[in-house]
Design a protein around this motif. Structure first.
Motif, PDB file in Angstrom:
ATOM      1  N   SER A 149       0.835  -1.210   0.000  1.00  0.00           N
ATOM      2  CA  SER A 149       0.000   0.000   0.000  1.00  0.00           C
ATOM      3  C   SER A 149       0.869   1.259   0.000  1.00  0.00           C
ATOM      4  O   SER A 149       0.557   2.248  -0.692  1.00  0.00           O
ATOM      5  CB  SER A 149      -0.921   0.000   1.226  1.00  0.00           C
ATOM      6  OG  SER A 149      -1.822  -1.084   1.175  1.00  0.00           O
ATOM      7  N   ILE A 150       1.941   1.228   0.786  1.00  0.00           N
ATOM      8  CA  ILE A 150       2.838   2.382   0.809  1.00  0.00           C
ATOM      9  C   ILE A 150       3.467   2.583  -0.565  1.00  0.00           C
ATOM     10  O   ILE A 150       3.544   3.712  -1.079  1.00  0.00           O
ATOM     11  CB  ILE A 150       3.941   2.172   1.879  1.00  0.00           C
ATOM     12  CG1 ILE A 150       3.326   2.205   3.287  1.00  0.00           C
ATOM     13  CG2 ILE A 150       5.022   3.244   1.753  1.00  0.00           C
ATOM     14  CD1 ILE A 150       4.309   1.842   4.389  1.00  0.00           C
ATOM     15  N   ALA A 151       3.891   1.491  -1.194  1.00  0.00           N
ATOM     16  CA  ALA A 151       4.506   1.590  -2.521  1.00  0.00           C
ATOM     17  C   ALA A 151       3.514   2.055  -3.577  1.00  0.00           C
ATOM     18  O   ALA A 151       3.896   2.714  -4.561  1.00  0.00           O
ATOM     19  CB  ALA A 151       5.092   0.230  -2.922  1.00  0.00           C
ATOM     20  N   PRO A 161       1.895  13.137   6.894  1.00  0.00           N
ATOM     21  CA  PRO A 161       1.975  12.519   8.219  1.00  0.00           C
ATOM     22  C   PRO A 161       1.447  11.091   8.252  1.00  0.00           C
ATOM     23  O   PRO A 161       1.985  10.234   8.953  1.00  0.00           O
ATOM     24  CB  PRO A 161       1.146  13.450   9.105  1.00  0.00           C
ATOM     25  CG  PRO A 161       0.263  14.202   8.163  1.00  0.00           C
ATOM     26  CD  PRO A 161       1.034  14.347   6.888  1.00  0.00           C
ATOM     27  N   ALA A 162       0.381  10.791   7.508  1.00  0.00           N
ATOM     28  CA  ALA A 162      -0.169   9.433   7.509  1.00  0.00           C
ATOM     29  C   ALA A 162       0.832   8.445   6.911  1.00  0.00           C
ATOM     30  O   ALA A 162       0.987   7.320   7.386  1.00  0.00           O
ATOM     31  CB  ALA A 162      -1.482   9.404   6.735  1.00  0.00           C
ATOM     32  N   CYS A 163       1.515   8.880   5.862  1.00  0.00           N
ATOM     33  CA  CYS A 163       2.525   8.021   5.248  1.00  0.00           C
ATOM     34  C   CYS A 163       3.681   7.774   6.214  1.00  0.00           C
ATOM     35  O   CYS A 163       4.210   6.649   6.303  1.00  0.00           O
ATOM     36  CB  CYS A 163       3.057   8.669   3.969  1.00  0.00           C
ATOM     37  SG  CYS A 163       4.290   7.666   3.092  1.00  0.00           S
ATOM     38  N   ALA A 164       4.071   8.801   6.938  1.00  0.00           N
ATOM     39  CA  ALA A 164       5.159   8.641   7.912  1.00  0.00           C
ATOM     40  C   ALA A 164       4.762   7.653   8.997  1.00  0.00           C
ATOM     41  O   ALA A 164       5.586   6.827   9.445  1.00  0.00           O
ATOM     42  CB  ALA A 164       5.519   9.991   8.522  1.00  0.00           C
ATOM     43  N   ARG A 165       3.480   7.720   9.449  1.00  0.00           N
ATOM     44  CA  ARG A 165       3.028   6.763  10.468  1.00  0.00           C
ATOM     45  C   ARG A 165       3.019   5.337   9.907  1.00  0.00           C
ATOM     46  O   ARG A 165       3.380   4.388  10.599  1.00  0.00           O
ATOM     47  CB  ARG A 165       1.633   7.155  10.966  1.00  0.00           C
ATOM     48  CG  ARG A 165       1.618   8.390  11.853  1.00  0.00           C
ATOM     49  CD  ARG A 165       0.309   8.508  12.613  1.00  0.00           C
ATOM     50  NE  ARG A 165      -0.823   8.692  11.716  1.00  0.00           N
ATOM     51  CZ  ARG A 165      -1.269   9.864  11.283  1.00  0.00           C
ATOM     52  NH1 ARG A 165      -0.655  10.985  11.680  1.00  0.00           N
ATOM     53  NH2 ARG A 165      -2.312   9.944  10.486  1.00  0.00           N
ATOM     54  N   ALA A 166       2.620   5.190   8.676  1.00  0.00           N
ATOM     55  CA  ALA A 166       2.606   3.858   8.057  1.00  0.00           C
ATOM     56  C   ALA A 166       4.016   3.300   7.922  1.00  0.00           C
ATOM     57  O   ALA A 166       4.267   2.110   8.191  1.00  0.00           O
ATOM     58  CB  ALA A 166       1.924   3.928   6.695  1.00  0.00           C
ATOM     59  N   GLN A 167       4.952   4.129   7.519  1.00  0.00           N
ATOM     60  CA  GLN A 167       6.342   3.675   7.370  1.00  0.00           C
ATOM     61  C   GLN A 167       6.958   3.328   8.735  1.00  0.00           C
ATOM     62  O   GLN A 167       7.700   2.352   8.856  1.00  0.00           O
ATOM     63  CB  GLN A 167       7.161   4.762   6.672  1.00  0.00           C
ATOM     64  CG  GLN A 167       6.790   4.964   5.216  1.00  0.00           C
ATOM     65  CD  GLN A 167       7.473   6.170   4.612  1.00  0.00           C
ATOM     66  OE1 GLN A 167       7.865   7.106   5.321  1.00  0.00           O
ATOM     67  NE2 GLN A 167       7.580   6.186   3.280  1.00  0.00           N
ATOM     68  N   ALA A 168       6.633   4.126   9.758  1.00  0.00           N
ATOM     69  CA  ALA A 168       7.151   3.837  11.102  1.00  0.00           C
ATOM     70  C   ALA A 168       6.567   2.527  11.634  1.00  0.00           C
ATOM     71  O   ALA A 168       7.284   1.721  12.266  1.00  0.00           O
ATOM     72  CB  ALA A 168       6.820   4.994  12.045  1.00  0.00           C
ATOM     73  N   LEU A 169       5.253   2.321  11.382  1.00  0.00           N
ATOM     74  CA  LEU A 169       4.627   1.074  11.840  1.00  0.00           C
ATOM     75  C   LEU A 169       5.233  -0.131  11.113  1.00  0.00           C
ATOM     76  O   LEU A 169       5.469  -1.175  11.716  1.00  0.00           O
ATOM     77  CB  LEU A 169       3.122   1.137  11.601  1.00  0.00           C
ATOM     78  CG  LEU A 169       2.334  -0.096  12.091  1.00  0.00           C
ATOM     79  CD1 LEU A 169       2.462  -0.246  13.599  1.00  0.00           C
ATOM     80  CD2 LEU A 169       0.862   0.009  11.679  1.00  0.00           C
TER      81      LEU A 169
END
Length: 515
Positions: free
Chosen positions: A174-176, A186-194
């Motif tokens: 999903s990120i890719a 910010p939502a993408c950063a949270r997804a990458q951190a998770l």
């Protein structure tokens, strides 16, 4: 011998001392032509040891603080748990000294003394020694925060990692694909951190369950430990975040299986047995044929001369040779006990007895011995280090044991015509042993097998000794018979590993004209 005489001997005692020779040597002399027969059973037991004055159980190397020596997987697990949970003070431990070891050496000595003149006598002492070491793991050792991984739970672990891998893969896809505002926001950063946190957790738990190329999987934190509760909270939080925030639900209800109780003694038995088998050491556990061993000890031949014999003061000197008839402990058995040094000793003894007021008997003796050089097989590793040393380090070495001096003092109070009771004090000190390779070729051969050069002198450290014992004794002395009962305990020790021994000793003697 009459029954009542045997009973008196069994209930009476002779002053004990330090070392394997006769304790607190006597100054009495036999009449010419008299033969004295001595029967001397002695039992030594210990379950702890002194190292530089500090006392610790024999199984202390198995404590959590040194578990990396025994099981490197414990150290790896500790490091991973600290990383994923943030518990920087977490210590993975199997408990405080869960390995319980009790050592016992029973020596039955038979001695013959023969009077050449009224002042000169010769003697021989032959010991038969039985050694026994019992080693067991306590169930649920106090302080343990690790439990064993059970083979029957493999399906649950496989399901857990399948669901976690699927969820992390879906999140990465999903990120890719640009979801969650990626590649920025910010939502993408949270997804990458998770995703990073989940992958770090997954890798650490996978190593814990399945091991690595270098270390096997053996333990996990128990559920109620701080580490166990932290892991459960992190797993649950990642599952909720995936489902609630990023709409990936296949991992939302998964929990990571953790042991409910500390590793049992049976599990620790099997793990240590496997480790010892890998190192070509004798099997661990209840092997009766290995635990109970009978051997001859180091026999002794001596000549004694009484050079002073007054009414209240007597003194004698003796020259003793201890023969190499004993059995050295095996380098291929981590729990073996020696029954002798199997090398020659030459010992000089001087003893004196003073009688005060016809009731107080003061016995002081000094013994000094030179231990002759011999050979010994050893696994070359620092003395007092890991018990589990590779067989590649095994080598036959030239061995020069340190010389020793012992002082024994035994004041006794005369209670009646033939009975006495008192206390004993013994001090023993020995120099450091010296180990060397017999030839340069032996050193090269060991370096080739081990993969690195090794010096035999690493075995020298921790071989010196200073110890003190105190005890109590009761004695009986008759015209032709004497006997004794005594108990001693080691109260201090410095230098190397010195057993905290308790010594129970009985002496029975009778004198006869053999011709």
């Amino acid at each position: 011998m009459r029954p009542h005489v045997l009973l008196l001997l069994a209930l009476s005692g002779l002053a004990p001392g330090v070392g394997s020779a006769q304790a607190v040597p006597r100054t009495d002399s036999l009449r010419a032509g008299v033969l004295r027969v001595t029967f001397e059973p002695r039992v030594e037991t210990w379950s702890s040891q002194y190292l530089n004055g500090r006392r610790s159980p024999l199984g202390a190397p198995f404590s959590g603080d040194s578990a990396d020596v025994w099981f490197p997987s414990v150290t790896r697990l500790e490091r991973d748990i600290r990383t994923v949970t943030g518990l920087t003070a977490f210590t993975a431990t199997l408990g405080h000294d869960p390995l319980a070891i009790r050592a016992e050496r029973r020596t039955t000595s038979i001695g013959l003394d023969f009077g050449i003149t009224s002042k000169l006598a010769i003697a021989i002492m032959v010991p038969l020694v039985r050694v026994n070491v019992q080693e067991t793991f306590r169930l649920g050792p106090t302080g343990s925060n690790l439990g064993a991984i059970l083979a029957g739970d493999s399906l649950r672990y496989r399901t857990f990692f399948t669901h976690l891998d699927g969820a992390l893969t879906a999140l990465g896809d999903s990120i890719a694909a640009g979801a969650y505002g990626c590649p920025a926001g910010p939502a993408c950063a949270r997804a990458q951190a998770l995703q990073a946190q989940g992958q770090e957790l997954r890798d650490a738990l996978y190593r814990a369950v399945y091991g690595t190329v270098d270390t096997a999987a053996q333990y996990l934190p128990i559920r109620m430990s701080d580490a166990g509760q932290s892991i459960a909270t992190i797993v649950s939080g990642i599952g909720r975040a995936l489902a609630d925030t990023f709409r990936i639900a296949q991992f939302s209800r998964d929990t990571f299986l953790l042991p409910l109780a500390p590793a049992s003694g049976a599990v620790l038995d099997s793990v240590l047995a496997e480790r010892m088998n890998t190192l070509a050491l004798s099997p661990f556990g209840a092997n009766t044929a290995r635990r109970y061993k009978y051997f001859a000890g180091d026999a002794e031949v001596s000549v004694r001369y009484r050079f002073l014999g007054r009414r209240h003061w007597a003194a004698a000197a003796a020259l003793l040779v201890r023969l190499p008839t004993g059995h050295q402990d095996s380098p291929n058995d981590a729990f073996d006990l020696a029954t002798g040094d199997h090398q020659t000793d030459v010992e000089l003894r001087v003893a004196q007895e003073i009688t005060l007021a016809h009731r107080f008997w003061l016995n002081l003796s000094v013994r000094a011995g030179q231990q002759r050089a011999g050979t010994r097989e050893r696994r070359v590793a620092p003395s007092g280090g890991s018990w589990l040393v590779s067989r590649n380090a095994l080598s036959r070495l030239d061995w020069d044991p340190g010389d020793y001096v012992a002082v024994d003092f035994a004041p006794l109070l005369r209670l009646g015509g033939h009975l006495g009771a008192g206390v004993t004090f013994g001090y023993f000190t020995k120099g450091r042993d010296r180990y060397t390779f017999a030839t340069a070729a032996d050193s090269v051969d060991l370096a080739t097998r081990f993969g690195a050069p090794l010096s035999a002198s690493v075995l020298d450290a921790g071989t010196s000794e200073r110890r003190m014992r105190i005890g109590a004794a009761v004695t009986y002395t008759g015209p032709n018979v004497e006997g004794g009962l005594s108990f001693e305990h080691t109260v201090s020790g410095y230098g190397g590993l010195i057993p905290v021994t308790s010594v129970f000793r009985i002496v029975m003697r009778t004198s006869r004209w053999p011709f």
